[in-house]
Design a protein around this motif. Sequence first.
Motif, PDB file in Angstrom:
ATOM      1  N   VAL A 282       0.841  -1.201   0.000  1.00 36.29           N
ATOM      2  CA  VAL A 282       0.000   0.000   0.000  1.00 36.29           C
ATOM      3  C   VAL A 282       0.871   1.244   0.000  1.00 36.29           C
ATOM      4  O   VAL A 282       0.598   2.208  -0.727  1.00 36.29           O
ATOM      5  CB  VAL A 282      -0.945   0.008   1.221  1.00 36.29           C
ATOM      6  N   LYS A 283       1.919   1.211   0.809  1.00 37.50           N
ATOM      7  CA  LYS A 283       2.829   2.358   0.881  1.00 37.50           C
ATOM      8  C   LYS A 283       3.450   2.643  -0.485  1.00 37.50           C
ATOM      9  O   LYS A 283       3.588   3.802  -0.894  1.00 37.50           O
ATOM     10  CB  LYS A 283       3.920   2.089   1.917  1.00 37.50           C
ATOM     11  N   VAL A 284       3.808   1.596  -1.210  1.00 36.44           N
ATOM     12  CA  VAL A 284       4.370   1.768  -2.552  1.00 36.44           C
ATOM     13  C   VAL A 284       3.339   2.404  -3.473  1.00 36.44           C
ATOM     14  O   VAL A 284       3.644   3.320  -4.245  1.00 36.44           O
ATOM     15  CB  VAL A 284       4.839   0.410  -3.125  1.00 36.44           C
ATOM     16  N   HIS A 285       2.098   1.917  -3.408  1.00 31.29           N
ATOM     17  CA  HIS A 285       1.043   2.470  -4.256  1.00 31.29           C
ATOM     18  C   HIS A 285       0.796   3.950  -3.948  1.00 31.29           C
ATOM     19  O   HIS A 285       0.603   4.761  -4.859  1.00 31.29           O
ATOM     20  CB  HIS A 285      -0.259   1.684  -4.069  1.00 31.29           C
ATOM     21  N   VAL A 286       0.803   4.302  -2.660  1.00 28.69           N
ATOM     22  CA  VAL A 286       0.597   5.706  -2.278  1.00 28.69           C
ATOM     23  C   VAL A 286       1.729   6.564  -2.839  1.00 28.69           C
ATOM     24  O   VAL A 286       1.504   7.663  -3.371  1.00 28.69           O
ATOM     25  CB  VAL A 286       0.509   5.865  -0.750  1.00 28.69           C
ATOM     26  N   GLY A 287       2.949   6.065  -2.754  1.00 27.39           N
ATOM     27  CA  GLY A 287       4.089   6.791  -3.305  1.00 27.39           C
ATOM     28  C   GLY A 287       3.949   7.019  -4.798  1.00 27.39           C
ATOM     29  O   GLY A 287       4.258   8.103  -5.305  1.00 27.39           O
ATOM     30  N   ARG A 288       3.471   6.007  -5.501  1.00 22.53           N
ATOM     31  CA  ARG A 288       3.282   6.142  -6.941  1.00 22.53           C
ATOM     32  C   ARG A 288       2.166   7.133  -7.267  1.00 22.53           C
ATOM     33  O   ARG A 288       2.254   7.885  -8.237  1.00 22.53           O
ATOM     34  CB  ARG A 288       2.978   4.773  -7.558  1.00 22.53           C
ATOM     35  N   LEU A 289       1.121   7.100  -6.453  1.00 23.38           N
ATOM     36  CA  LEU A 289       0.033   8.071  -6.636  1.00 23.38           C
ATOM     37  C   LEU A 289       0.563   9.499  -6.534  1.00 23.38           C
ATOM     38  O   LEU A 289       0.259  10.358  -7.367  1.00 23.38           O
ATOM     39  CB  LEU A 289      -1.047   7.865  -5.562  1.00 23.38           C
TER      40      LEU A 289
END
Length: 222
Positions: free
Chosen positions: A188-195
Amino acid sequence: MSVSVLLVDDQPLLCLGFRLVLEAQPDLRVVGEAGNGEQAIAMTRALDPDVVLMDVRMPVLDGIEATRRIVASGARARVLVLTTFDLDEYVYAALRAGASGFLLKDVPPNDLVTAIRSVAGGHAVVAPAVTRRLLDTFLPHLPAPGPARTPPALDTLTGREREVLTHVARGSSNAEIAAALHLSEATVKVHVGRLLAKLSLRDRVQIVVYAYENGLTPPHPA
């Protein structure tokens, strides 16, 4: 490495109190004090602080407009807006102007220090639970964002990233998102960073603002 802080408040006693708290920390230093928004803008340009602790209601120029101008100038300083419960109507405007978060004026000293360090490190200081309160309090009273539309940057997101965006916009924590989408918190943290990277946003608070203004989340979060 020390964190430089500019204090902005038209009440000298409050500035003194904040200064005493911050300068008791070995890694924090107050580089100046401003009594209104115009002074804040000028001193931010001259002193290049890491963090600006910004009051809202001040003479000459208020903290919201000062925040907007500081952010628009490209200054590296991150702004923490000071508010009180009875001034909460200003918080959304502050975040929309580019503030990295907000603190209550009666914030405990330890929380103040932690928040400044967090913001200096590139993080927002509006916790997910507070984001939910923010949404509950303000969005029902704000003008409707208009019909749903698709910003060009949204087309760059994967389906999973869109799902994560929706949950972040509703004020969910990484743990809550992970549970809902059956992912690990690290994922999830990776996805938030990409967002943040794809949408050119600085923190998850800005995701909330982005989602609301583009009609991606309803005024009454689920």
